[in-house]
Design a protein around this motif. Structure first.
Motif, PDB file in Angstrom:
ATOM      1  N   ARG A 193      -7.041  27.179  17.557  1.00 46.69           N
ATOM      2  CA  ARG A 193      -6.555  25.997  16.853  1.00 46.69           C
ATOM      3  C   ARG A 193      -7.676  25.238  16.147  1.00 46.69           C
ATOM      4  O   ARG A 193      -7.428  24.534  15.179  1.00 46.69           O
ATOM      5  N   ASN A 194      -8.887  25.348  16.634  1.00 53.65           N
ATOM      6  CA  ASN A 194     -10.034  24.674  16.027  1.00 53.65           C
ATOM      7  C   ASN A 194     -10.990  25.709  15.427  1.00 53.65           C
ATOM      8  O   ASN A 194     -11.374  26.667  16.114  1.00 53.65           O
ATOM      9  N   LYS A 195     -11.350  25.516  14.190  1.00 54.34           N
ATOM     10  CA  LYS A 195     -12.299  26.402  13.511  1.00 54.34           C
ATOM     11  C   LYS A 195     -13.380  25.566  12.851  1.00 54.34           C
ATOM     12  O   LYS A 195     -13.080  24.635  12.094  1.00 54.34           O
ATOM     13  N   THR A 196     -14.608  25.894  13.152  1.00 53.14           N
ATOM     14  CA  THR A 196     -15.763  25.193  12.582  1.00 53.14           C
ATOM     15  C   THR A 196     -16.661  26.219  11.891  1.00 53.14           C
ATOM     16  O   THR A 196     -17.009  27.237  12.496  1.00 53.14           O
ATOM     17  N   TYR A 197     -17.010  25.933  10.647  1.00 52.86           N
ATOM     18  CA  TYR A 197     -17.871  26.855   9.904  1.00 52.86           C
ATOM     19  C   TYR A 197     -18.733  26.049   8.928  1.00 52.86           C
ATOM     20  O   TYR A 197     -18.426  24.909   8.579  1.00 52.86           O
ATOM     21  N   PHE A 198     -19.820  26.684   8.535  1.00 48.91           N
ATOM     22  CA  PHE A 198     -20.777  26.047   7.624  1.00 48.91           C
ATOM     23  C   PHE A 198     -20.350  26.278   6.174  1.00 48.91           C
ATOM     24  O   PHE A 198     -19.740  27.292   5.839  1.00 48.91           O
ATOM     25  N   ASP A 199     -20.716  25.329   5.346  1.00 47.67           N
ATOM     26  CA  ASP A 199     -20.387  25.398   3.917  1.00 47.67           C
ATOM     27  C   ASP A 199     -21.678  25.199   3.120  1.00 47.67           C
ATOM     28  O   ASP A 199     -22.324  24.148   3.207  1.00 47.67           O
ATOM     29  N   PHE A 200     -22.059  26.235   2.366  1.00 42.98           N
ATOM     30  CA  PHE A 200     -23.260  26.186   1.540  1.00 42.98           C
ATOM     31  C   PHE A 200     -22.852  26.259   0.078  1.00 42.98           C
ATOM     32  O   PHE A 200     -21.962  27.021  -0.297  1.00 42.98           O
ATOM     33  N   GLU A 201     -23.537  25.492  -0.724  1.00 41.37           N
ATOM     34  CA  GLU A 201     -23.331  25.548  -2.170  1.00 41.37           C
ATOM     35  C   GLU A 201     -24.677  25.307  -2.851  1.00 41.37           C
ATOM     36  O   GLU A 201     -25.340  24.294  -2.588  1.00 41.37           O
ATOM     37  N   GLU A 202     -25.068  26.215  -3.682  1.00 41.92           N
ATOM     38  CA  GLU A 202     -26.368  26.109  -4.348  1.00 41.92           C
ATOM     39  C   GLU A 202     -26.195  26.182  -5.854  1.00 41.92           C
ATOM     40  O   GLU A 202     -25.322  26.884  -6.366  1.00 41.92           O
ATOM     41  N   GLN A 203     -27.024  25.433  -6.536  1.00 40.87           N
ATOM     42  CA  GLN A 203     -27.079  25.426  -7.989  1.00 40.87           C
ATOM     43  C   GLN A 203     -28.547  25.537  -8.393  1.00 40.87           C
ATOM     44  O   GLN A 203     -29.331  24.621  -8.154  1.00 40.87           O
TER      45      GLN A 203
END
Length: 429
Positions: A193-203
């Motif tokens: 029921r709980n999901k935790t993940y990293f979010d990367f965004e590069e420019q």
């Protein structure tokens, strides 16, 4: 003490005091102005003075002309030093003025003293200018990671003057975050029921330009926000020859080719090598590259897309490319025996290809009924259909399938009734 001796002492004190007073207030006049001759004196130390005293606004003696304080404020622009030559006494008169008003007692310098003063000033000015040049030259040669410059030495005879110059420009931005999704679904396990993940965004936008002399250039461009993939990374190494050299230019990396002829078209987004040579009035351009882009033209008619496809007969791939009928498979070897001339005698002017819907998108969907024996002559998959002609070419009346469906099962064209209409054929397999 005798009176005579006492009177002598009084006279001596009076003479000494009078000489001091005369020397302290001695002055001479010239043209109605009084001038005090300069005589250096030893100044006593004063504990109340600062370590770096403030410079006087006006000058009263020659020593103050050269005793400048480097950390003091500059003299105001309206205060100027006026120097006048007196031919009668062969001396130079120094005055400090504000406009036309003299604000300090003038003083004199002899001709020899003025020459020495002028010579020292010229020497100081000369060395200050040389030090400034050395300082500026040193600042230009400072190492800068974004703008590096190196000398080539003897290699300048090959690559030309200019040395090695590497200039880097660009920006990089990285966004980092954590996302957490929580779904209150009792049918799911508690851990799901709980999901935790990293979010990367590069420019990243990076430009690197390098030069070796005046003949060789190197350029690299990296942009994560580019519209097309082949524009995101560009790399090019170029060599430019002189006017009298055979090799005019050499390029490696992302190159392009333009031609002035409509017969041979140029190309863009090429990755490879390009060379330009000149032999007198003859220019030769050679290119070995891989094209990273392609152009496509899509036309639509009646709400459906129409696209022209070129398919070479010798590019057959098993289980991927298929024959339209058994006739083409039976005569394939004979028809392509004289390539590039195809001797089949059959020209297909129109064909429809239907793809199974696997995406669940029904915007342009169609329902069809297909018969594998339609138009077949000799290879019939079901004995219920019979051959009706002696010709070997495939066409609708090659067997009785087409006429049977049209005459006996007219409801087969209605998609809502086709299942019930063709149900009797299931008895024949």
């Amino acid at each position: 003490m005798p009176n005579k001796l006492r009177y002598l002492l009084y006279l001596l004190f009076i003479l000494i005091g009078g000489m001091g007073i005369c020397s302290a207030f001695s002055a001479f006049s010239h043209n109605g102005e009084y001038y005090i001759p300069y005589s250096p004196q030893v100044e006593e130390k004063d504990s109340s003075r600062t370590k770096f005293p403030v410079q006087k606004t006006f000058v009263e003696n020659p020593e103050e002309l050269e005793n400048t304080n480097p950390i003091d404020l500059k003299t105001p622009e309206n205060i100027k030093q006026d120097i006048e030559y007196d031919p009668v006494t062969d001396s130079y008169i120094f005055r400090t003025k504000v406009g036309d008003q003299t604000i300090s007692m003038p003083f004199r310098m002899s001709s020899d003293e003025y020459k020495s003063y002028t010579e020292r000033n010229l020497m100081n000015t000369y060395f200050r200018s040389k030090n400034a040049e050395i300082f500026e030259r040193g600042s230009e040669n400072e190492f800068d990671f974004l703008d590096m410059k190196f000398g080539l030495g003897p290699a300048e005879k090959i690559f030309g003057p200019g040395g090695v110059q590497i200039k880097t420009q660009g920006s990089a931005e990285i966004s980092f975050g954590i996302k957490q999704n929580k779904v209150d679904n009792p049918t799911l396990p508690a851990k799901s029921r709980n999901k935790t993940y990293f979010d990367f965004e590069e420019q990243v936008q990076l430009n690197v330009n390098a030069k070796v002399g005046d003949k060789m250039n190197f350029a690299m461009n990296y942009n994560t926000d580019a519209t097309f993939d082949f524009d995101s990374k560009k790399l090019k190494l170029a060599y430019e020859g002189k006017e009298d050299e055979i090799i005019k230019h050499l390029e490696a990396g992302n190159v392009s080719m333009t031609t002035g002829s409509s017969l041979i078209r140029g190309g863009a987004a090429l990755f490879g090598m390009k060379m330009g040579l000149q032999f007198g009035k003859l220019n030769v351009t050679a290119l070995i590259a891989q094209q990273e882009s392609s152009s496509q033209t899509v036309s639509s008619k009646g709400g459906a897309q129409m696209r022209q496809i070129e398919f070479m007969a010798d590019e057959y791939d098993e289980d991927r490319h298929f024959f339209l009928a058994h006739y083409f498979r039976d005569n394939y070897d004979q028809n392509v025996s004289k390539l590039p001339y195809v001797s089949s005698g059959v020209e297909i002017s129109r064909i429809e290809v239907w793809v199974t819907n696997k995406r669940g998108n029904f915007d342009q969907s169609r329902n069809i009924v297909a018969f594998m024996d339609l138009g077949e002559v000799s290879h019939l998959g079901n004995d219920y259909w019979q051959r009706t002609t002696s010709m070997n070419n495939p066409f609708n009346d090659a067997n009785n399938l087409y006429k049977t469906i049209v005459n006996e099962y007219p409801d087969a064209r209605n998609i809502n009734e086709v299942t019930q209409a063709l149900a009797p054929l299931s008895a024949f397999g």
